[in-house]
Design a protein around this motif. Sequence first.
Motif, PDB file in Angstrom:
ATOM      1  N   SER A 109       0.961  -1.117  -0.015  1.00  0.00           N
ATOM      2  CA  SER A 109       0.034  -0.109   0.029  1.00  0.00           C
ATOM      3  C   SER A 109       0.839   1.161   0.048  1.00  0.00           C
ATOM      4  O   SER A 109       1.813   1.449   0.531  1.00  0.00           O
ATOM      5  CB  SER A 109      -0.872  -0.037   1.405  1.00  0.00           C
ATOM      6  N   GLY A 110       0.704   2.262  -0.995  1.00  0.00           N
ATOM      7  CA  GLY A 110       1.262   3.232  -1.074  1.00  0.00           C
ATOM      8  C   GLY A 110       2.617   3.513  -1.842  1.00  0.00           C
ATOM      9  O   GLY A 110       3.076   4.426  -2.246  1.00  0.00           O
ATOM     10  N   TYR A 111       3.133   2.138  -2.388  1.00  0.00           N
ATOM     11  CA  TYR A 111       4.343   2.107  -3.132  1.00  0.00           C
ATOM     12  C   TYR A 111       3.762   2.238  -4.626  1.00  0.00           C
ATOM     13  O   TYR A 111       2.745   1.891  -5.091  1.00  0.00           O
ATOM     14  CB  TYR A 111       5.039   0.811  -2.985  1.00  0.00           C
ATOM     15  N   SER A 112       4.799   2.538  -5.159  1.00  0.00           N
ATOM     16  CA  SER A 112       4.942   2.942  -6.701  1.00  0.00           C
ATOM     17  C   SER A 112       3.413   3.695  -7.291  1.00  0.00           C
ATOM     18  O   SER A 112       2.849   3.283  -8.073  1.00  0.00           O
ATOM     19  CB  SER A 112       4.931   1.500  -7.337  1.00  0.00           C
ATOM     20  N   GLN A 113       3.345   4.691  -6.569  1.00  0.00           N
ATOM     21  CA  GLN A 113       2.073   5.533  -7.001  1.00  0.00           C
ATOM     22  C   GLN A 113       1.804   5.760  -8.530  1.00  0.00           C
ATOM     23  O   GLN A 113       3.070   6.122  -8.971  1.00  0.00           O
ATOM     24  CB  GLN A 113       2.048   6.679  -5.973  1.00  0.00           C
ATOM     25  N   GLY A 114       0.655   5.662  -8.802  1.00  0.00           N
ATOM     26  CA  GLY A 114       0.383   5.974 -10.237  1.00  0.00           C
ATOM     27  C   GLY A 114       0.273   4.644 -11.134  1.00  0.00           C
ATOM     28  O   GLY A 114       0.014   4.629 -12.222  1.00  0.00           O
ATOM     29  N   PHE A 115       0.398   3.599 -10.329  1.00  0.00           N
ATOM     30  CA  PHE A 115       0.625   2.255 -11.011  1.00  0.00           C
ATOM     31  C   PHE A 115      -0.488   1.029 -10.377  1.00  0.00           C
ATOM     32  O   PHE A 115      -0.511   0.973  -9.283  1.00  0.00           O
ATOM     33  CB  PHE A 115       2.088   1.610 -11.192  1.00  0.00           C
ATOM     34  N   GLY A 119      -8.187  -6.507  -9.911  1.00  0.00           N
ATOM     35  CA  GLY A 119      -8.086  -5.471  -9.406  1.00  0.00           C
ATOM     36  C   GLY A 119      -7.968  -5.277  -7.897  1.00  0.00           C
ATOM     37  O   GLY A 119      -8.768  -5.843  -7.282  1.00  0.00           O
ATOM     38  N   CYS A 120      -7.131  -4.257  -7.231  1.00  0.00           N
ATOM     39  CA  CYS A 120      -6.925  -3.806  -5.853  1.00  0.00           C
ATOM     40  C   CYS A 120      -7.174  -2.372  -5.682  1.00  0.00           C
ATOM     41  O   CYS A 120      -6.853  -1.490  -6.413  1.00  0.00           O
ATOM     42  CB  CYS A 120      -5.428  -4.128  -5.672  1.00  0.00           C
ATOM     43  N   SER A 121      -7.844  -2.268  -4.644  1.00  0.00           N
ATOM     44  CA  SER A 121      -8.134  -0.962  -4.045  1.00  0.00           C
ATOM     45  C   SER A 121      -7.090  -0.081  -3.781  1.00  0.00           C
ATOM     46  O   SER A 121      -7.247   1.109  -3.715  1.00  0.00           O
ATOM     47  CB  SER A 121      -8.906  -0.989  -2.689  1.00  0.00           C
ATOM     48  N   PHE A 122      -5.816  -0.591  -3.580  1.00  0.00           N
ATOM     49  CA  PHE A 122      -4.597   0.197  -3.462  1.00  0.00           C
ATOM     50  C   PHE A 122      -4.376   1.342  -4.683  1.00  0.00           C
ATOM     51  O   PHE A 122      -3.849   2.195  -4.604  1.00  0.00           O
ATOM     52  CB  PHE A 122      -3.374  -0.526  -3.459  1.00  0.00           C
ATOM     53  N   SER A 123      -4.965   0.710  -5.827  1.00  0.00           N
ATOM     54  CA  SER A 123      -4.861   1.439  -6.987  1.00  0.00           C
ATOM     55  C   SER A 123      -5.517   2.821  -7.048  1.00  0.00           C
ATOM     56  O   SER A 123      -5.394   3.690  -7.676  1.00  0.00           O
ATOM     57  CB  SER A 123      -5.301   0.578  -8.356  1.00  0.00           C
ATOM     58  N   PHE A 124      -6.904   2.951  -6.389  1.00  0.00           N
ATOM     59  CA  PHE A 124      -7.523   4.024  -6.223  1.00  0.00           C
ATOM     60  C   PHE A 124      -7.089   5.316  -5.056  1.00  0.00           C
ATOM     61  O   PHE A 124      -7.543   6.151  -4.919  1.00  0.00           O
ATOM     62  CB  PHE A 124      -9.055   3.874  -6.235  1.00  0.00           C
ATOM     63  N   GLU A 125      -6.307   4.621  -4.347  1.00  0.00           N
ATOM     64  CA  GLU A 125      -5.952   5.450  -3.002  1.00  0.00           C
ATOM     65  C   GLU A 125      -4.936   6.754  -3.395  1.00  0.00           C
ATOM     66  O   GLU A 125      -5.302   7.626  -2.988  1.00  0.00           O
ATOM     67  CB  GLU A 125      -4.887   4.444  -2.179  1.00  0.00           C
ATOM     68  N   GLU A 126      -4.409   6.529  -4.569  1.00  0.00           N
ATOM     69  CA  GLU A 126      -3.806   7.770  -4.840  1.00  0.00           C
ATOM     70  C   GLU A 126      -4.638   8.801  -5.353  1.00  0.00           C
ATOM     71  O   GLU A 126      -4.461  10.043  -5.144  1.00  0.00           O
ATOM     72  CB  GLU A 126      -2.685   7.446  -5.809  1.00  0.00           C
ATOM     73  N   SER A 127      -5.851   8.471  -5.834  1.00  0.00           N
ATOM     74  CA  SER A 127      -6.785   9.534  -6.432  1.00  0.00           C
ATOM     75  C   SER A 127      -7.414   9.922  -5.311  1.00  0.00           C
ATOM     76  O   SER A 127      -8.046  11.278  -5.447  1.00  0.00           O
ATOM     77  CB  SER A 127      -7.888   8.841  -7.503  1.00  0.00           C
ATOM     78  N   LEU A 128      -7.651   9.225  -4.205  1.00  0.00           N
ATOM     79  CA  LEU A 128      -8.120   9.829  -3.012  1.00  0.00           C
ATOM     80  C   LEU A 128      -7.465  10.969  -2.271  1.00  0.00           C
ATOM     81  O   LEU A 128      -7.636  11.983  -1.835  1.00  0.00           O
ATOM     82  CB  LEU A 128      -8.797   8.928  -2.036  1.00  0.00           C
ATOM     83  N   SER A 162      -4.221   5.476 -14.673  1.00  0.00           N
ATOM     84  CA  SER A 162      -4.969   6.215 -15.404  1.00  0.00           C
ATOM     85  C   SER A 162      -5.712   5.418 -16.456  1.00  0.00           C
ATOM     86  O   SER A 162      -6.774   5.713 -16.996  1.00  0.00           O
ATOM     87  CB  SER A 162      -4.276   7.273 -15.958  1.00  0.00           C
ATOM     88  N   HIS A 163      -5.072   4.238 -16.873  1.00  0.00           N
ATOM     89  CA  HIS A 163      -5.578   3.375 -17.892  1.00  0.00           C
ATOM     90  C   HIS A 163      -6.949   2.518 -17.562  1.00  0.00           C
ATOM     91  O   HIS A 163      -7.776   2.008 -18.332  1.00  0.00           O
ATOM     92  CB  HIS A 163      -4.694   2.272 -18.297  1.00  0.00           C
ATOM     93  N   LEU A 164      -7.058   2.568 -16.252  1.00  0.00           N
ATOM     94  CA  LEU A 164      -8.340   1.938 -15.618  1.00  0.00           C
ATOM     95  C   LEU A 164      -9.291   2.737 -15.355  1.00  0.00           C
ATOM     96  O   LEU A 164     -10.547   2.517 -15.054  1.00  0.00           O
ATOM     97  CB  LEU A 164      -8.055   1.180 -14.412  1.00  0.00           C
ATOM     98  N   ALA A 165      -9.165   4.181 -15.413  1.00  0.00           N
ATOM     99  CA  ALA A 165     -10.205   5.151 -14.936  1.00  0.00           C
ATOM    100  C   ALA A 165     -11.333   5.368 -16.220  1.00  0.00           C
ATOM    101  O   ALA A 165     -10.845   5.527 -17.360  1.00  0.00           O
ATOM    102  CB  ALA A 165      -9.564   6.383 -14.531  1.00  0.00           C
ATOM    103  N   ILE A 166     -12.424   5.478 -15.769  1.00  0.00           N
ATOM    104  CA  ILE A 166     -13.456   6.000 -16.846  1.00  0.00           C
ATOM    105  C   ILE A 166     -13.647   7.436 -16.703  1.00  0.00           C
ATOM    106  O   ILE A 166     -13.972   8.035 -15.608  1.00  0.00           O
ATOM    107  CB  ILE A 166     -14.890   5.360 -16.406  1.00  0.00           C
TER     108      ILE A 166
END
Length: 262
Positions: free
Chosen positions: A24-30, A116-125, A257-261
């Motif tokens: 969690s929190g690592y490699s933000q953006g991916f 898919g994992c919720s860690f991926s949307f944490e950066e958007s929050l 960003s490739h997963l975002a609508i």
Amino acid sequence: MDLNITPYDLRQMIRKGEFSGNTSGYSQGFVQGNLAIMPQEWANEFLQFCQLNPKPCPVIGMSANPGDFLLPDLGRDVDIRTDLPRYRIYEEGVMTQEVTDVREFWRDDLVTFLLGCSFSFEESLIADGLEVRNITEGVNVPMYRTNIPCRPAGRFSGTTVVSMRPMKPKDAIRAIQICTRFPSVHGAPLHFGNPEDIGISNINAPDFGDAVTINDGEVPVFWACGVTPQVAIEQARPPFCITHSPGHMLVTDIPNSHLAIM
């Protein structure tokens, strides 16, 4: 360690045994992914289970052929046997051990699924100014078994696992708006407010991960979680499976960003 380490460099550290913590929190953006690996005989039923339960089990990648352990679509030199910090081995639906490398367990009939994992949307929050408490406190996200049923498929069934992040009610509404754009990584929360409504009796005792502080004026916000397949594996009792250890994900080279609508 630098949270902004590239996914490739993080995977190399994991492969060398230099990192075995939660991601969690690592490699933000991916994109980060949950793992489920099982014999080919069980793979079609599991895929159907995921298709019927896209909130907790959004498939974002899988091996092209049984026995494939290199997954080039997910990133440079991705080896699914070595590139997660920690794995769980299941036999007849029972978790028998946790390991940091599954090469000795590999078989030619194994099919890999990445969810898919919720860690991926944490950066958007965080980018929107919302606090993600598990990152602030440097712990694994708390995860809970619930009474929310999954739709069964063949031998797979069970209830949904959720992850939780505490927020003020106005921030929870904003989180719903943000996460709706990310259906491939669990999308909007399933519930916020009283945990007992979804079968959680003690919010301070998560079934997986670590407890986090819930401050006055905050409510727990619950997202569907990719640990759900581990509950389904417990119910279905396949002879052999490999999963990630909760919180210990495959970090891919795919931009969030490739997963975002949009």
